[in-house]
Design a protein around this motif. Structure first.
Motif, PDB file in Angstrom:
ATOM      1  N   PHE A  15       0.823  -1.210   0.000  1.00  0.00           N
ATOM      2  CA  PHE A  15       0.000   0.000   0.000  1.00  0.00           C
ATOM      3  C   PHE A  15       0.858   1.262   0.000  1.00  0.00           C
ATOM      4  CE2 PHE A  15       1.023  -0.689   4.404  1.00  0.00           C
ATOM      5  CZ  PHE A  15       1.128   0.576   4.953  1.00  0.00           C
ATOM      6  N   VAL A  16       2.057   1.191   0.572  1.00  0.00           N
ATOM      7  CA  VAL A  16       2.929   2.367   0.642  1.00  0.00           C
ATOM      8  C   VAL A  16       3.306   2.837  -0.758  1.00  0.00           C
ATOM      9  CG1 VAL A  16       5.229   3.160   1.315  1.00  0.00           C
ATOM     10  CG2 VAL A  16       3.843   1.863   2.934  1.00  0.00           C
ATOM     11  N   GLU A  19       0.330   4.561  -2.416  1.00  0.00           N
ATOM     12  CA  GLU A  19       0.051   5.880  -1.869  1.00  0.00           C
ATOM     13  C   GLU A  19       1.062   6.916  -2.347  1.00  0.00           C
ATOM     14  OE1 GLU A  19      -2.156   4.527   2.314  1.00  0.00           O
ATOM     15  OE2 GLU A  19      -0.139   5.412   2.364  1.00  0.00           O
ATOM     16  N   GLU A  20       2.346   6.545  -2.384  1.00  0.00           N
ATOM     17  CA  GLU A  20       3.363   7.510  -2.807  1.00  0.00           C
ATOM     18  C   GLU A  20       3.273   7.820  -4.302  1.00  0.00           C
ATOM     19  OE1 GLU A  20       5.231   9.397  -0.896  1.00  0.00           O
ATOM     20  OE2 GLU A  20       4.161   8.421   0.742  1.00  0.00           O
ATOM     21  N   VAL A  21       2.894   6.836  -5.099  1.00  0.00           N
ATOM     22  CA  VAL A  21       2.700   7.095  -6.531  1.00  0.00           C
ATOM     23  C   VAL A  21       1.495   8.012  -6.741  1.00  0.00           C
ATOM     24  CG1 VAL A  21       2.185   6.049  -8.761  1.00  0.00           C
ATOM     25  CG2 VAL A  21       3.843   4.971  -7.252  1.00  0.00           C
ATOM     26  N   ASN A  48      10.764   8.334  -0.799  1.00  0.00           N
ATOM     27  CA  ASN A  48       9.721   8.418   0.217  1.00  0.00           C
ATOM     28  C   ASN A  48       9.017   7.079   0.421  1.00  0.00           C
ATOM     29  OD1 ASN A  48      10.117  11.045   0.996  1.00  0.00           O
ATOM     30  ND2 ASN A  48       8.592  11.903  -0.382  1.00  0.00           N
ATOM     31  N   ALA A  49       8.779   6.340  -0.661  1.00  0.00           N
ATOM     32  CA  ALA A  49       8.158   5.018  -0.522  1.00  0.00           C
ATOM     33  C   ALA A  49       9.075   4.087   0.259  1.00  0.00           C
ATOM     34  CB  ALA A  49       7.844   4.435  -1.904  1.00  0.00           C
ATOM     35  N   GLY A  56       9.749   4.253   8.538  1.00  0.00           N
ATOM     36  CA  GLY A  56       8.435   4.640   9.029  1.00  0.00           C
ATOM     37  C   GLY A  56       8.003   6.053   8.723  1.00  0.00           C
ATOM     38  N   LYS A  57       8.718   6.753   7.829  1.00  0.00           N
ATOM     39  CA  LYS A  57       8.313   8.117   7.496  1.00  0.00           C
ATOM     40  C   LYS A  57       8.912   8.535   6.156  1.00  0.00           C
ATOM     41  CE  LYS A  57      12.182  10.496   9.763  1.00  0.00           C
ATOM     42  NZ  LYS A  57      12.562  11.518  10.760  1.00  0.00           N
TER      43      LYS A  57
END
Length: 382
Positions: A15-16, A19-21, A48-49, A56-57
């Motif tokens: 999911f990360v 979301e970043e895309v 960032n992904a 975690g950030k």
């Protein structure tokens, strides 16, 4: 145990990436008529992904094409490391001269090491103070295993943790973003192929939403485009060096113990004995009826091995493939593209920069135009 837990954590954070895309698509949609440096935005997205999975950030501001000094500095550090790692160093071939460091490679590496160490030390110390066990990420896992890294009492130091983070960040960020940048450049130079990819994406995902990872298995032509990009523009044109542990003979060649070996991935994937018209960008070669319909990039087919093969194959291959496919699919599906300054695709600079990874000599500067429903570009709440 450490490697198994780390890879499992990376592979279960699908999911990360999505979301970043989506954040990348939102940034591009807000660019308006401005010229954007696609290389920079792709790099921010991948860092960032990976940052969210590993520490975690997010590490950088999302950006909007105007530039992020911190992101620029990190990319510069990664590129410098790849250039220094790939340079022809006289001391490697004439050991008696190594101590002289005639080209200054060792001195530059030591200076770069200090910059990376400061960058990673800040991340680790900040994580120790703020995580409090709330995050399920790679760094939390590593810190929890410090006193028993292998199930048999082996300890893990902060230096070793930073080395693992460095390996993941440097191997997993620029390689993925540069591959997508090459893919978009090739599609701009081949408008018929671009139109065919967009048609497939419209049929699978429509124009009311962004592409998701669930769509990827149904995007046969896009997968062929990515394979062809990996073939023509492998992210690591020369495999990482290996050293022969024993004297051996391969195909009549004597390889002495201690010899350094490199596989020329770039040359293999352009070999005219293996590929018809090897310099042509032709995704159809990987489709049914093409010359190599069953060849994949996961290390089982030696004609194209961008991630290496065997026991030392890239540990982040699964994440890298997902990231590259989803970023490329989203950029092609969500936007139409024109080159900056009125440049025509025929005159686009496709030169390669020197280094361990295959960078473009000039970053891809483009104007994106949205082609989906406006609500599709809504920013993620992550």
């Amino acid at each position: 145990m450490l490697k198994r837990k780390t890879l499992l954590l990376i592979d279960t954070n699908n999911f990360v990436t999505q979301e970043e895309v989506a954040v990348l698509a939102h940034s591009l949609a807000g660019a308006g008529s401005k010229t954007v440096n696609l290389a920079q935005l792709l790099n921010i997205c991948t860092v960032n992904a990976l940052g969210r999975v590993m520490v975690g950030k997010k590490l950088f501001a999302d950006g909007s094409g105007s530039g992020d000094a911190k992101a620029d500095e990190f990319k510069e550090m990664v590129v410098e490391m790849m250039v220094l790692a790939g340079v022809f160093n006289i001391g490697d071939f004439i050991p008696a001269l190594e101590w002289l460091d005639l080209q200054g490679v060792a001195a530059k590496m030591k200076k770069l090491h200090k910059r990376f160490d400061a960058f990673l030390t800040a991340i680790v110390e900040d994580h120790k103070k703020s995580s409090g066990g709330k995050h399920v990420d790679m760094l939390t896992t590593l810190l929890s295993l410090k006193e028993d890294a292998d199930g048999e009492g082996a300890q893990l130091t902060d230096t070793e943790i930073k080395a693992l983070l460095l390996n993941m960040f440097t191997a997993g960020t620029d390689t993925s973003s540069s591959t997508v940048e090459w893919a978009i450049a090739e599609l701009l130079r081949h408008p018929k192929i671009l139109a065919q990819v967009q048609q497939e994406l419209d049929q699978v995902a429509g124009r009311d939403r962004l592409v998701t990872e669930l769509d990827l298995p149904n995007l046969t032509y896009l997968q062929a485009v990515i394979k062809e990009t990996f073939r023509l523009h492998p992210s690591t044109p020369l495999s990482l060096p290996r050293m022969a542990s024993e004297n051996c003979e391969i195909n009549g060649f004597h390889i002495p113990k201690g010899a350094t070996l490199l596989v020329n991935v770039w040359a293999i994937s352009r070999d005219p004995e293996q590929w018809k018209d090897p310099l042509e960008f032709r995704p159809e070669r990987f489709l049914p009826g093409g010359e190599k319909p069953h060849v994949d990039v996961r290390g089982n087919d030696f004609e194209v091995i961008p991630f290496g093969a065997g026991r030392r194959i890239c540990a982040g291959m699964s994440l890298g493939l997902r990231m590259v496919h989803l970023m490329a699919a989203t950029l092609v599906h969500a936007f139409d593209w024109t080159l900056a300054d009125g440049l025509t695709p025929e005159k686009l600079n496709m030169d390669e920069a020197y280094g361990l990874t295959l960078q473009r000599a000039a970053p891809l500067m483009v104007h994106p135009r949205t082609r989906l429903a406006p609500h599709a570009y809504k920013a993620s709440s992550s």
